[in-house]
Write a protein that holds these residues in place. Structure first.
Motif, PDB file in Angstrom:
ATOM      1  N   ASP A 177       0.831  -1.206   0.000  1.00  0.00           N
ATOM      2  CA  ASP A 177       0.000   0.000   0.000  1.00  0.00           C
ATOM      3  C   ASP A 177       0.866   1.256   0.000  1.00  0.00           C
ATOM      4  OD1 ASP A 177      -2.250  -1.566  -0.031  1.00  0.00           O
ATOM      5  OD2 ASP A 177      -2.757  -1.263   2.086  1.00  0.00           O
ATOM      6  N   TYR A 178       1.977   1.218   0.708  1.00  0.00           N
ATOM      7  CA  TYR A 178       2.945   2.325   0.695  1.00  0.00           C
ATOM      8  C   TYR A 178       3.384   2.620  -0.738  1.00  0.00           C
ATOM      9  CZ  TYR A 178       7.625   4.423   1.542  1.00  0.00           C
ATOM     10  OH  TYR A 178       8.756   5.218   1.536  1.00  0.00           O
ATOM     11  N   LEU A 179       3.675   1.581  -1.517  1.00  0.00           N
ATOM     12  CA  LEU A 179       4.123   1.785  -2.893  1.00  0.00           C
ATOM     13  C   LEU A 179       2.970   2.193  -3.805  1.00  0.00           C
ATOM     14  CD1 LEU A 179       6.585  -1.220  -3.039  1.00  0.00           C
ATOM     15  CD2 LEU A 179       7.185   1.201  -2.918  1.00  0.00           C
ATOM     16  N   ARG A 180       1.772   1.671  -3.553  1.00  0.00           N
ATOM     17  CA  ARG A 180       0.599   2.136  -4.302  1.00  0.00           C
ATOM     18  C   ARG A 180       0.435   3.647  -4.136  1.00  0.00           C
ATOM     19  NH1 ARG A 180      -1.677  -3.043  -2.473  1.00  0.00           N
ATOM     20  NH2 ARG A 180      -2.691  -4.101  -4.231  1.00  0.00           N
ATOM     21  N   LEU A 181       0.489   4.094  -2.881  1.00  0.00           N
ATOM     22  CA  LEU A 181       0.295   5.521  -2.621  1.00  0.00           C
ATOM     23  C   LEU A 181       1.502   6.337  -3.063  1.00  0.00           C
ATOM     24  CD1 LEU A 181      -1.524   5.300   0.808  1.00  0.00           C
ATOM     25  CD2 LEU A 181      -2.493   5.944  -1.409  1.00  0.00           C
ATOM     26  N   GLY A 182       2.691   5.734  -3.041  1.00  0.00           N
ATOM     27  CA  GLY A 182       3.844   6.428  -3.598  1.00  0.00           C
ATOM     28  C   GLY A 182       3.654   6.720  -5.070  1.00  0.00           C
ATOM     29  N   ALA A 183       3.214   5.713  -5.818  1.00  0.00           N
ATOM     30  CA  ALA A 183       2.982   5.926  -7.255  1.00  0.00           C
ATOM     31  C   ALA A 183       1.867   6.933  -7.487  1.00  0.00           C
ATOM     32  CB  ALA A 183       2.648   4.590  -7.923  1.00  0.00           C
ATOM     33  N   GLN A 184       0.794   6.816  -6.713  1.00  0.00           N
ATOM     34  CA  GLN A 184      -0.320   7.761  -6.858  1.00  0.00           C
ATOM     35  C   GLN A 184       0.145   9.185  -6.592  1.00  0.00           C
ATOM     36  OE1 GLN A 184      -1.932   9.653  -4.318  1.00  0.00           O
ATOM     37  NE2 GLN A 184      -3.740  10.284  -5.487  1.00  0.00           N
ATOM     38  N   ARG A 185       0.873   9.362  -5.498  1.00  0.00           N
ATOM     39  CA  ARG A 185       1.334  10.700  -5.127  1.00  0.00           C
ATOM     40  C   ARG A 185       2.348  11.233  -6.135  1.00  0.00           C
ATOM     41  NH1 ARG A 185       1.883  14.470  -1.194  1.00  0.00           N
ATOM     42  NH2 ARG A 185       3.947  15.390  -0.935  1.00  0.00           N
ATOM     43  N   ASN A 186       3.277  10.400  -6.578  1.00  0.00           N
ATOM     44  CA  ASN A 186       4.309  10.880  -7.485  1.00  0.00           C
ATOM     45  C   ASN A 186       3.738  11.223  -8.858  1.00  0.00           C
ATOM     46  OD1 ASN A 186       6.568  10.796  -5.712  1.00  0.00           O
ATOM     47  ND2 ASN A 186       6.559   8.570  -5.836  1.00  0.00           N
ATOM     48  N   ALA A 187       2.753  10.459  -9.333  1.00  0.00           N
ATOM     49  CA  ALA A 187       2.094  10.820 -10.592  1.00  0.00           C
ATOM     50  C   ALA A 187       1.380  12.162 -10.449  1.00  0.00           C
ATOM     51  CB  ALA A 187       1.111   9.727 -10.994  1.00  0.00           C
ATOM     52  N   LYS A 188       0.713  12.347  -9.315  1.00  0.00           N
ATOM     53  CA  LYS A 188       0.048  13.629  -9.057  1.00  0.00           C
ATOM     54  C   LYS A 188       1.048  14.777  -9.052  1.00  0.00           C
ATOM     55  CE  LYS A 188      -0.801  14.669  -4.729  1.00  0.00           C
ATOM     56  NZ  LYS A 188      -1.426  14.799  -3.381  1.00  0.00           N
ATOM     57  N   ILE A 189       2.177  14.584  -8.381  1.00  0.00           N
ATOM     58  CA  ILE A 189       3.163  15.659  -8.263  1.00  0.00           C
ATOM     59  C   ILE A 189       3.731  16.037  -9.627  1.00  0.00           C
ATOM     60  CG2 ILE A 189       5.439  16.249  -7.345  1.00  0.00           C
ATOM     61  CD1 ILE A 189       4.721  14.661  -4.851  1.00  0.00           C
ATOM     62  N   VAL A 190       3.999  15.059 -10.479  1.00  0.00           N
ATOM     63  CA  VAL A 190       4.479  15.383 -11.829  1.00  0.00           C
ATOM     64  C   VAL A 190       3.460  16.272 -12.534  1.00  0.00           C
ATOM     65  CG1 VAL A 190       5.015  14.429 -14.095  1.00  0.00           C
ATOM     66  CG2 VAL A 190       5.942  13.342 -12.048  1.00  0.00           C
ATOM     67  N   ARG A 211      10.316   3.424  -9.558  1.00  0.00           N
ATOM     68  CA  ARG A 211      10.609   2.406  -8.544  1.00  0.00           C
ATOM     69  C   ARG A 211       9.318   1.840  -7.968  1.00  0.00           C
ATOM     70  NH1 ARG A 211      12.076   3.007  -3.030  1.00  0.00           N
ATOM     71  NH2 ARG A 211      12.315   5.257  -3.299  1.00  0.00           N
ATOM     72  N   ASP A 212       8.339   2.692  -7.721  1.00  0.00           N
ATOM     73  CA  ASP A 212       7.048   2.217  -7.224  1.00  0.00           C
ATOM     74  C   ASP A 212       6.369   1.295  -8.239  1.00  0.00           C
ATOM     75  OD1 ASP A 212       7.354   3.800  -4.921  1.00  0.00           O
ATOM     76  OD2 ASP A 212       6.362   5.511  -5.858  1.00  0.00           O
ATOM     77  N   LEU A 213       6.442   1.669  -9.513  1.00  0.00           N
ATOM     78  CA  LEU A 213       5.762   0.899 -10.555  1.00  0.00           C
ATOM     79  C   LEU A 213       6.326  -0.510 -10.716  1.00  0.00           C
ATOM     80  CD1 LEU A 213       5.348   3.596 -13.359  1.00  0.00           C
ATOM     81  CD2 LEU A 213       3.574   2.706 -11.832  1.00  0.00           C
ATOM     82  N   ALA A 214       7.532  -0.741 -10.236  1.00  0.00           N
ATOM     83  CA  ALA A 214       8.155  -2.058 -10.370  1.00  0.00           C
ATOM     84  C   ALA A 214       7.513  -3.105  -9.462  1.00  0.00           C
ATOM     85  CB  ALA A 214       9.654  -1.959 -10.071  1.00  0.00           C
ATOM     86  N   HIS A 215       6.722  -2.689  -8.470  1.00  0.00           N
ATOM     87  CA  HIS A 215       6.092  -3.651  -7.562  1.00  0.00           C
ATOM     88  C   HIS A 215       4.877  -4.288  -8.244  1.00  0.00           C
ATOM     89  CE1 HIS A 215       3.955  -5.251  -4.055  1.00  0.00           C
ATOM     90  NE2 HIS A 215       5.126  -5.219  -3.434  1.00  0.00           N
ATOM     91  N   PRO A 216       4.649  -5.574  -8.040  1.00  0.00           N
ATOM     92  CA  PRO A 216       3.501  -6.241  -8.679  1.00  0.00           C
ATOM     93  C   PRO A 216       2.155  -5.595  -8.374  1.00  0.00           C
ATOM     94  CG  PRO A 216       5.013  -7.863  -7.765  1.00  0.00           C
ATOM     95  CD  PRO A 216       5.519  -6.522  -7.321  1.00  0.00           C
TER      96      PRO A 216
END
Length: 333
Positions: free
Chosen positions: A257-270, A298-303
Motif C-alpha cells: 500500500d505504501y508503494l501504491r500511494l507512492g505511485a499515486q502521489r508521485n504521478a500527481k506531483i508530476v 521504482r514504485d511501478l516495479a512492484h507487482p
C-alpha cells in the motif's frame, strides 16, 4: 521585484501587541499565500495572508486546533481574521529539516525517526473531523498527470485506461484504509520545522497541513520518505518503514500500500509541477521532476502496481521516461 505589503495588514494588527512591529516578507510556496515575520519588543510571530477568493485560511485554523488538541506540534494561533485571510501564529523559526540535513547529513536517521514518531502518534488518536480521502479524491489527483504532463510532453494517451488502471490498483487499499487516520498530505522535509532542543511540546513543528483528510496511514509516510525536494537514502527509507511498522499494527499489506500511494502521489506531483510551470509561470518546479519520476518508476516495479505499469508501457514512450535530466521544455511544450 519587492512586492508591496498586502492591503489591510496594518488594520489587522491595529490595537494588538503587534501594532508597529517590523515586518519582513518571507519566501512563499506554490500557492497564493504570502508569509511575513513580525518582530516587536524582542518577540517574533508569523503572519500568513491567505487572500480570498484564491485561499481560505479556515481549514488551516481547523486542522491546527485539532492537532494542538491531540498533542501534535502545530503552531499556536495568536490572532485570526479568516474572512480577510489573515492568520498570526507562533513563530517556529527558520530551521527546516531539509536545510538542516543539507548541512548535517549524518543526522538523517535521527531526524527522520522523530518525523516518523509523529506519524505513529497521529495514528494512535482517532481521525479528525475531516473529509475522506476516498477513491474520487485519489482519481482526481492522478488525473493531473494526464491533464497536464501528458499534453505538455506531446503525448496523446488513453485517459479511460488510466482511470481504470488506478481504480484496479487502489481498490484493495481502500478496503484496508478504514477507519483511517488524519493525513496531513504534504508531510516532507520543507514542511517540518526543527525547534529548540528540549522544547516541552516537541522538537519538530508541523506546517502546511490545511489540506488534511482522513485516509491511509501510509500516505504521509511515503510523502516523507519519497520526497520531491531531497534524496532520502535507501537505508533511511527502509529503517523508517521498519520503525513505523514495528510500532503500529501496520499489517501484511502495508508496504504494498505504501508503494501504491507512492505511485499515486508521485504521478500527481508530476502533474502539479507541470501545471505550476505552464499555468503559473513557476518553472523552477520542473527541476524537481526527475527525482519524482525516479520514485515513480521504482514504485511501478512492484507487482501491486502492474495495471498502472502496463499503462505507462503502452502510453509513455521510453524516450520520455528516460528524460531524467531536463524537463524544462515542458514549460513551453
Amino acid at each position: 521585484m519587492i512586492q508591496p505589503l498586502p492591503d489591510g495588514l496594518h488594520a489587522f494588527l491595529a490595537a494588538t501587541p503587534w501594532q508597529g512591529a517590523e515586518i519582513a516578507p518571507l519566501a512563499g510556496d506554490a500557492s497564493f499565500r504570502r508569509y511575513f515575520r513580525l518582530r516587536h519588543d524582542g518577540a517574533t510571530a508569523m503572519l500568513m495572508h491567505a487572500p480570498p477568493p484564491h485561499e481560505d485560511p479556515r481549514p488551516f485554523l481547523d486542522v491546527a486546533g485539532w492537532l494542538e488538541a491531540n498533542g501534535l506540534r502545530a503552531p499556536r494561533i495568536l490572532l485570526a481574521d479568516p474572512a480577510a485571510g489573515w492568520v498570526l501564529t507562533e513563530d517556529f523559526g527558520d530551521v527546516r529539516v531539509k536545510e538542516r540535513l543539507d548541512a548535517h547529513p549524518h543526522e538523517e536517521q535521527a531526524i527522520y525517526s522523530g518525523a516518523v514518531d509523529a506519524l505513529i502518534a497521529l495514528r494512535a488518536v482517532p481521525p479528525g473531523p475531516f473529509a475522506a480521502y476516498d477513491m474520487a479524491a485519489y482519481l482526481r489527483e492522478t488525473a493531473l498527470f494526464t491533464e497536464w504532463f501528458c499534453p505538455a510532453a506531446g503525448l496523446e494517451v488513453d485517459g479511460a485506461g488510466w482511470h481504470a488502471a488506478w481504480e484496479e490498483v487502489l481498490s484493495p487499499l481502500l478496503a484496508r484504509q478504514a477507519p483511517g487516520v488524519t493525513v496531513l498530505r504534504d508531510y516532507h522535509a520543507e514542511n517540518i520545522m526543527l525547534l529548540a532542543p528540549g522544547d516541552p511540546r516537541g522538537e519538530q513543528g508541523l506546517i502546511d497541513f490545511q489540506d488534511a483528510l482522513v485516509g491511509h496511514p501510509a500516505y504521509d509516510l511515503v510523502s516523507l520518505l519519497q520526497d520531491a525536494r531531497r534524496d532520502v537514502s535507501p537505508t533511511t527509507e527502509r529503517a523508517m518503514l521498519e520503525r513505523y511498522c514495528a510500532n503500529t499494527a501496520a499489517g501484511d499489506n502495508f508496504e504494498a500500500d505504501y508503494l501504491r500511494l507512492g505511485a499515486q502521489r508521485n504521478a500527481k506531483i508530476v502533474g502539479i509541477f507541470t501545471r505550476l510551470a505552464r499555468r503559473d509561470g513557476k518553472a523552477r518546479y520542473l527541476d524537481l521532476i526527475p527525482r519524482v519520476w525516479s520514485h515513480l518508476e521504482r514504485d511501478l516495479a512492484h507487482p501491486a502496481l502492474a495495471p498502472v505499469a502496463r499503462w505507462f508501457d503502452a502510453n509513455v514512450p521510453s524516450a520520455v521516461r528516460a528524460a531524467q535530466g531536463d524537463f524544462r521544455a515542458l514549460a513551453h511544450g
